[in-house]
Write a protein that holds these residues in place. Structure first.
Motif, PDB file in Angstrom:
ATOM      1  N   ASN A   1       0.867  -1.177   0.000  1.00 24.67           N
ATOM      2  CA  ASN A   1       0.000   0.000   0.000  1.00 24.67           C
ATOM      3  C   ASN A   1       0.898   1.220   0.000  1.00 24.67           C
ATOM      4  O   ASN A   1       1.687   1.410   0.919  1.00 24.67           O
ATOM      5  N   TRP A   2       0.749   2.034  -1.021  1.00 27.06           N
ATOM      6  CA  TRP A   2       1.613   3.206  -1.138  1.00 27.06           C
ATOM      7  C   TRP A   2       0.755   4.455  -0.997  1.00 27.06           C
ATOM      8  O   TRP A   2      -0.179   4.675  -1.775  1.00 27.06           O
ATOM      9  N   CYS A   3       1.052   5.248   0.037  1.00 22.63           N
ATOM     10  CA  CYS A   3       0.288   6.480   0.233  1.00 22.63           C
ATOM     11  C   CYS A   3       0.863   7.551  -0.690  1.00 22.63           C
ATOM     12  O   CYS A   3       2.039   7.900  -0.584  1.00 22.63           O
ATOM     13  N   THR A   4       0.011   8.064  -1.560  1.00 26.16           N
ATOM     14  CA  THR A   4       0.475   9.062  -2.521  1.00 26.16           C
ATOM     15  C   THR A   4       0.720  10.411  -1.845  1.00 26.16           C
ATOM     16  O   THR A   4       1.390  11.270  -2.396  1.00 26.16           O
TER      17      THR A   4
ATOM     18  N   CYS B   1       1.793  10.803   1.747  1.00 28.94           N
ATOM     19  CA  CYS B   1       2.950  10.719   2.628  1.00 28.94           C
ATOM     20  C   CYS B   1       4.172  10.140   1.921  1.00 28.94           C
ATOM     21  O   CYS B   1       5.265  10.153   2.472  1.00 28.94           O
ATOM     22  N   LYS B   2       3.973   9.585   0.726  1.00 24.52           N
ATOM     23  CA  LYS B   2       5.047   8.933  -0.026  1.00 24.52           C
ATOM     24  C   LYS B   2       5.716   7.877   0.821  1.00 24.52           C
ATOM     25  O   LYS B   2       6.930   7.865   1.025  1.00 24.52           O
ATOM     26  N   VAL B   3       4.905   7.014   1.361  1.00 29.06           N
ATOM     27  CA  VAL B   3       5.423   6.010   2.265  1.00 29.06           C
ATOM     28  C   VAL B   3       4.531   4.773   2.185  1.00 29.06           C
ATOM     29  O   VAL B   3       3.366   4.863   1.818  1.00 29.06           O
ATOM     30  N   VAL B   4       5.115   3.643   2.517  1.00 39.54           N
ATOM     31  CA  VAL B   4       4.364   2.390   2.550  1.00 39.54           C
ATOM     32  C   VAL B   4       3.502   2.341   3.809  1.00 39.54           C
ATOM     33  O   VAL B   4       3.922   2.796   4.863  1.00 39.54           O
ATOM     34  N   LEU B   5       2.310   1.809   3.659  1.00 33.60           N
ATOM     35  CA  LEU B   5       1.438   1.697   4.824  1.00 33.60           C
ATOM     36  C   LEU B   5       1.136   0.234   5.112  1.00 33.60           C
ATOM     37  O   LEU B   5       1.068  -0.591   4.202  1.00 33.60           O
ATOM     38  N   ALA B   6       0.939  -0.075   6.400  1.00 35.68           N
ATOM     39  CA  ALA B   6       0.453  -1.402   6.775  1.00 35.68           C
ATOM     40  C   ALA B   6      -1.019  -1.484   6.387  1.00 35.68           C
ATOM     41  O   ALA B   6      -1.689  -0.458   6.248  1.00 35.68           O
TER      42      ALA B   6
ATOM     43  N   HIS C   1      -1.287   0.616  -5.182  1.00 36.14           N
ATOM     44  CA  HIS C   1      -0.403  -0.533  -5.004  1.00 36.14           C
ATOM     45  C   HIS C   1       0.898  -0.333  -5.745  1.00 36.14           C
ATOM     46  O   HIS C   1       0.929   0.304  -6.786  1.00 36.14           O
ATOM     47  N   LYS C   2       1.951  -0.839  -5.164  1.00 35.81           N
ATOM     48  CA  LYS C   2       3.256  -0.649  -5.747  1.00 35.81           C
ATOM     49  C   LYS C   2       4.117  -1.846  -5.377  1.00 35.81           C
ATOM     50  O   LYS C   2       3.974  -2.386  -4.288  1.00 35.81           O
ATOM     51  N   GLU C   3       4.988  -2.258  -6.287  1.00 29.31           N
ATOM     52  CA  GLU C   3       5.917  -3.334  -5.964  1.00 29.31           C
ATOM     53  C   GLU C   3       7.118  -2.734  -5.266  1.00 29.31           C
ATOM     54  O   GLU C   3       7.768  -1.834  -5.789  1.00 29.31           O
TER      55      GLU C   3
ATOM     56  N   SER D   1      -4.379  -4.323 -11.694  1.00 25.54           N
ATOM     57  CA  SER D   1      -3.206  -3.862 -10.951  1.00 25.54           C
ATOM     58  C   SER D   1      -3.212  -2.358 -10.751  1.00 25.54           C
ATOM     59  O   SER D   1      -2.612  -1.855  -9.823  1.00 25.54           O
ATOM     60  N   ARG D   2      -3.903  -1.676 -11.636  1.00 27.47           N
ATOM     61  CA  ARG D   2      -3.916  -0.211 -11.536  1.00 27.47           C
ATOM     62  C   ARG D   2      -4.955   0.293 -10.537  1.00 27.47           C
ATOM     63  O   ARG D   2      -4.891   1.421 -10.090  1.00 27.47           O
ATOM     64  N   LYS D   3      -5.921  -0.535 -10.260  1.00 23.06           N
ATOM     65  CA  LYS D   3      -7.003  -0.094  -9.369  1.00 23.06           C
ATOM     66  C   LYS D   3      -6.458   0.156  -7.974  1.00 23.06           C
ATOM     67  O   LYS D   3      -5.713  -0.647  -7.430  1.00 23.06           O
ATOM     68  N   SER D   4      -6.876   1.239  -7.380  1.00 22.12           N
ATOM     69  CA  SER D   4      -6.534   1.473  -5.986  1.00 22.12           C
ATOM     70  C   SER D   4      -7.519   0.674  -5.146  1.00 22.12           C
ATOM     71  O   SER D   4      -8.518   0.180  -5.636  1.00 22.12           O
ATOM     72  N   ASP D   5      -7.199   0.561  -3.865  1.00 23.47           N
ATOM     73  CA  ASP D   5      -8.109  -0.165  -2.974  1.00 23.47           C
ATOM     74  C   ASP D   5      -9.487   0.457  -2.984  1.00 23.47           C
ATOM     75  O   ASP D   5     -10.491  -0.216  -2.886  1.00 23.47           O
TER      76      ASP D   5
END
Length: 848
Positions: free
Chosen positions: A158-161, A163-168, A186-188, A290-294
């Motif tokens: 989960n990538w917060c656009t 905060c530019k950070v991964v989220l749990a 989503h991001k790899e 893959s492009r869809k956000s949650d």
RNA sequence: GCGGGCGUGGUGGAAUGGCAGACACGUUGGUCUUAGGAACCAAUGCUUUCGCGUGCAGGUUCGAGUCCUGUCGCCCGCACCA
């Protein structure tokens, strides 16, 4: 005449006294029972203390103070959960180092908390950003790594656009970032993960021995989401194995198609091998998914989409039927095997999908009444009986499940399986202001932990905290720090540049309070054994599936490796309701004059409210809302302490409503609590001698002590205070208070209003300080008056009142009731059907 | 959709199946005051005549805010978990 109740002077006086005398300092003392209450330590934000913080702190302060008076050795503490994004963002914006921002915020929070007279042992204050503290956070991470519970994985995160950070997963709420509200995509990324799933069972089963309020335990269980089912091995026309997970293996004969997630490995394989014919269609669908956000996935969840794989079929192991295979994003790659068998007759989602794609619906379970499978799936497990299912026919659902598992295992076609919703904890954050992850990567040796002797691995001093555009941590730019040597081979290696999430430091802080300055261990064995576990932990519901679960995980792990002497960290968990604000835009909260004006303008209150909703939006319809800057209804605790005093503030927060429910802050209502304390203050003018309760106050005092003692234990602070207010009314009716009565009143009130009671205790010469006295006790035999007023009912309606001795017999009570003039008249000439007496309450006569 | 909780005066809220509205806020009237946004006293669910009242409709019970069934509304959690 009494002096004026100068709370400002008095409160400062006692706060200094407690500080200087270390009144609340706790040391291990094996001669006394220990009590360890805990409140969640705050994140020291720039906004300062919110009025919500003291609700929890005061509540357990009341318990802590009562326990001390009861002879317990109490460890009540405070600290700072100070790593985190807001501080870093503020630092970036204002070009101030996060360390300085943190220091300033902590100073402000600390002085605000001190002004409330909370009985913390400040010698045990901790700060998660202190290297002496995070040394042990890093140490725990290394232990997790060494035990195979920390691993690095390339994964979809989960990538917060914003905060530019991964989220749990726990930090993503409705598809947006819990903290900033920006969309999450989503991001790899290659991330450190903690294997919390290895503890899934323990985290559910461990709840059984604990005293957690129901909703917390339920929420944790639901979040972990344990489900019992079976794995079934389907094969395909290509000769591959395609294993599915199902909780309804009894319906295997009704499987008419299969669905795999778009990310499923076999799909890629089949594409590569050229087995799939409709390549473009399949690839397009994969890309779209893959492009869809949650958020988009959630929004679209009613409208099922998917693509049938052309060129391959699944084979049902129970009857060798060939069935189509679809890819669809309603099947999640991360749950079960990422593949399902679809039984549209008995699963609502499969039914919807089958209807949309015109797939066959085969009934294999029948209810008591015929079901119409054109209308909906039949999903009732309790009443179903198997049909069209070969060797399962005639069995109940549960029996069929058992028999099918037997069959699957006997034929090597599947097995019993337990699955969890819980997923591993994404532990990397691409930020500066967090604990560095103590790992280095060597080209030769791979990932290596740094030696424990090198802990703490401190953050380098840097000035540019902007995250990299590529999503790298700002630490990655600091090559001096990044480049190091491999602890294994001594060759060149690079440090991990991601830091830990904020949940790391808070996952074990309650252990550090027990021994905060220890440099040899996170806490000494002796301290852990004496103080632990936490006896009573109060905190917000919002932490139930985050902090509370994470810290239970870490603690269970520390128990397994012998660091702590018990597996569960918290014996008891309670939760407070939020403090809300009045909505200044709601009709109900407008000044009377404005209300009149609006009613005149729009005709009625209803219309006026409607007009407000049109003007301000939907929110204007809610009279009580979260406090927010934009509404201007944020209350600053400093103002309340300045204008009314800390004791009044504390009393009000405990009195404002049910502690477990949310309650609106209403500054107008504080006056009642101030008056209450003023009245206690003024009693000093009317004190008479006496070392026992006077007859007319004996029962009220015993009753009140009982009520207050019990209510503090059950979070009913509001009624405890109401009981004391009621006692005051009775004392006023008598016209004076004697020394014994005054003394006991002050002790009873002390946990709520510690300053005023200390001052009065000293002034009255009852001995000082009040904190070294004993809690008041009551005599259970003296909690009821000798005569009571009972109601006399006829057919359940009250017709008269009667004063009777409390121990009157039923016969006598009924006889007395019948003799009563009104009652006698009412029952004259009627047949009495039934008469009963409820002790001390009422007489009911049923007459026709 | 599923799970949990909650609907009581003008307001916050009390009530082991037993006198609904404790305790406060607010309001009204009064006392004292040069003054009151202070203090104190009194009244305060509605109607005042029988009476009616705990979202609504039923049920169980001598008796229901409380228990049961249905229903409406609000809040919280989870959300395609197979």
């Amino acid at each position: 005449m009494s002096s004026i109740y100068d709370f400002q002077t008095i409160e400062k006086k006692w706060q200094s006294y407690w500080d200087e005398n270390k009144t609340f300092h706790a040391e291990i003392d094996h001669t006394r029972p220990k009590f360890y209450p805990l409140v969640e330590f705050p994140y020291p934000s720039g906004a300062g203390l919110h009025v919500g913080h003291p609700r929890s702190y005061t509540a357990l302060d009341v318990v802590a103070r009562k326990r001390r008076l009861e002879g317990y050795n109490v460890l009540y503490t405070m600290g700072w959960d100070a790593f985190g994004l807001p501080t870093e963002n503020f630092a970036m914006k204002n070009h101030i180092h996060p360390e300085i921002v943190t220091r300033d915020n902590v100073a402000r929070f600390k002085s605000q908390l001190k002004s409330l007279g909370l009985s913390f042992d400040w010698d045990r204050e901790i700060n998660t950003t202190d290297p002496g503290y995070y040394k042990w956070t890093q140490w725990i991470f290394l232990q997790l790594y060494k035990h195979g519970l920390a691993y690095k994985k390339e994964m979809n995160v989960n990538w917060c656009t914003g905060c530019k950070v991964v989220l749990a997963n726990e930090e993503v709420v409705n598809g947006v970032c819990e903290r900033c509200g920006a969309p999450v995509v989503h991001k790899e990324k290659s991330q450190w993960m903690l294997k919390i799933t290895a503890y899934a069972d323990r985290l559910i089963d461990g709840l059984d021995g604990l005293d957690y309020i129901e909703r917390v335990a339920t929420q944790q269980k639901n979040w972990i989401g344990r489900s019992h089912g079976a794995e079934v091995n389907f094969t395909t026309t290509t000769g591959d194995n395609l294993t599915v997970y199902t909780t309804r293996c009894d319906t295997l004969f009704g499987a008419t198609y299969m669905v795999v997630s778009p990310e499923h490995a076999l799909v890629g394989e089949w594409l590569e091998k050229g087995i799939i014919k409709n390549v473009d269609e399949v690839k397009a669908y994969q890309l779209e998914a893959s492009r869809k956000s949650d958020m988009e996935r959630t929004e679209l969840n009613k409208n099922k989409t998917g693509v049938c794989l052309d060129g391959v079929k699944g084979i049902n192991p129970v009857n060798n039927t060939e069935i189509p295979i679809f890819i669809s994003d309603y099947v999640l790659a991360s749950y079960g095997t990422g593949a399902i068998m679809a039984v549209p007759a008995h699963d609502t989602r499969d039914w919807e999908f089958a209807k949309k794609f015109g797939l066959p619906i085969v009934e294999v379970v029948q209810g008591n009444t015929p079901s119409n499978l054109d209308e909906a799936a039949f999903t009732d497990v309790a009443t179903g009986t198997l049909v069209n299912s070969g060797f399962l026919n005639g069995l109940s659902v549960n029996d069929a499940k058992a028999k099918m598992i037997e069959w699957l295992e006997a034929n090597g076609k599947g097995c019993d399986k337990v699955n969890f919703k819980l997923r591993d904890w994404v532990f990397s954050r691409q930020r500066y202001w967090g604990e560095p992850i103590p790992m280095v990567k060597c080209d030769k040796c791979g990932w290596q932990p740094i030696p424990e002797s090198e802990l703490p691995l401190t953050l380098p001093e840097i000035t540019d905290f902007e995250p990299g555009e590529d999503g790298e941590s700002p630490l990655a730019r600091h090559t001096d720090w990044v480049n190091t040597t491999c602890p294994c081979c001594g060759g060149p290696a690079k440090r991990e540049t991601d830091t830990m999430p904020q949940w790391a430091g808070s996952s074990w802080y309650f252990l550090r309070y027990m021994d905060p300055h220890n440099d040899e261990a996170l806490a000494s064995k002796e301290a852990l054994e004496y103080w632990g576990p936490v006896d009573w932990y109060n905190g917000g519901m919002e932490h139930t599936t985050l902090h509370l679960l994470y810290s239970r995980f870490w603690h269970n792990f520390l128990y397994d490796i012998g660091v702590v002497p018990y597996s569960e960290p918290y014996k008891k968990r309670t939760s407070h309701g939020m403090i809300l604000g009045l909505n200044p835009r709601s009709f109900q909260n407008l000044p009377a004059a404005e209300q009149k004006e609006l009613v005149a303008k729009y005709g009625s209150e209803k219309e006026a409210q409607k007009a407000l909703v049109e003007k301000y939006g939907e929110m204007a319809a809610h009279p009580v809302v979260k406090m927010s800057k934009s509404l201007g209804n944020v209350v600053n605790p400093d103002d309340i302490v300045r204008d009314y005093g800390a004791d009044t503030m504390r009393t009000y927060e405990m009195f404002m409503g049910d502690f477990e429910q949310s309650a609106p802050w209403n500054t107008a209502s504080i006056a009642g609590c101030k008056r209450f304390l003023d009245r206690v203050w003024k009693f000093q003018d009317n004190v008479v001698d006496g070392d026992s309760y006077r007859p007319e106050l004996e029962v009220p005092f015993n009753q009140t002590i009982k009520k207050v003692s019990e209510d503090i234990e059950t979070l009913k602070y509001n009624t405890a205070i109401a009981a004391m207010m009621g006692l005051l009314n009775k004392i006023d009716a008598v016209g004076s208070i004697n020394r014994k009565e005054y003394r006991d009143l002050l002790i009873m009130l002390n946990p709520f209003a510690p300053h005023i009671t200390e001052e009065l205790f000293e002034m009255m010469g009852f001995g000082s300080p009040i904190t070294s006295q004993s809690w008041v006790t009551y005599d259970p035999d003296k909690c009821t008056e000798s005569t009571v007023e009972i109601a006399v009912q006829i057919c359940g309606k009250v017709r008269a009142k009667l004063n009777v001795p409390v121990d009157i017999s039923a016969e006598d009570a009924i006889a007395l009731a019948k003799a009563e003039e009104k009652i006698a008249a009412a029952i004259a000439g009627k047949t009495i059907v039934k008469e009963l007496y409820v002790k001390g309450k009422l007489v009911n006569i049923v007459a026709k």
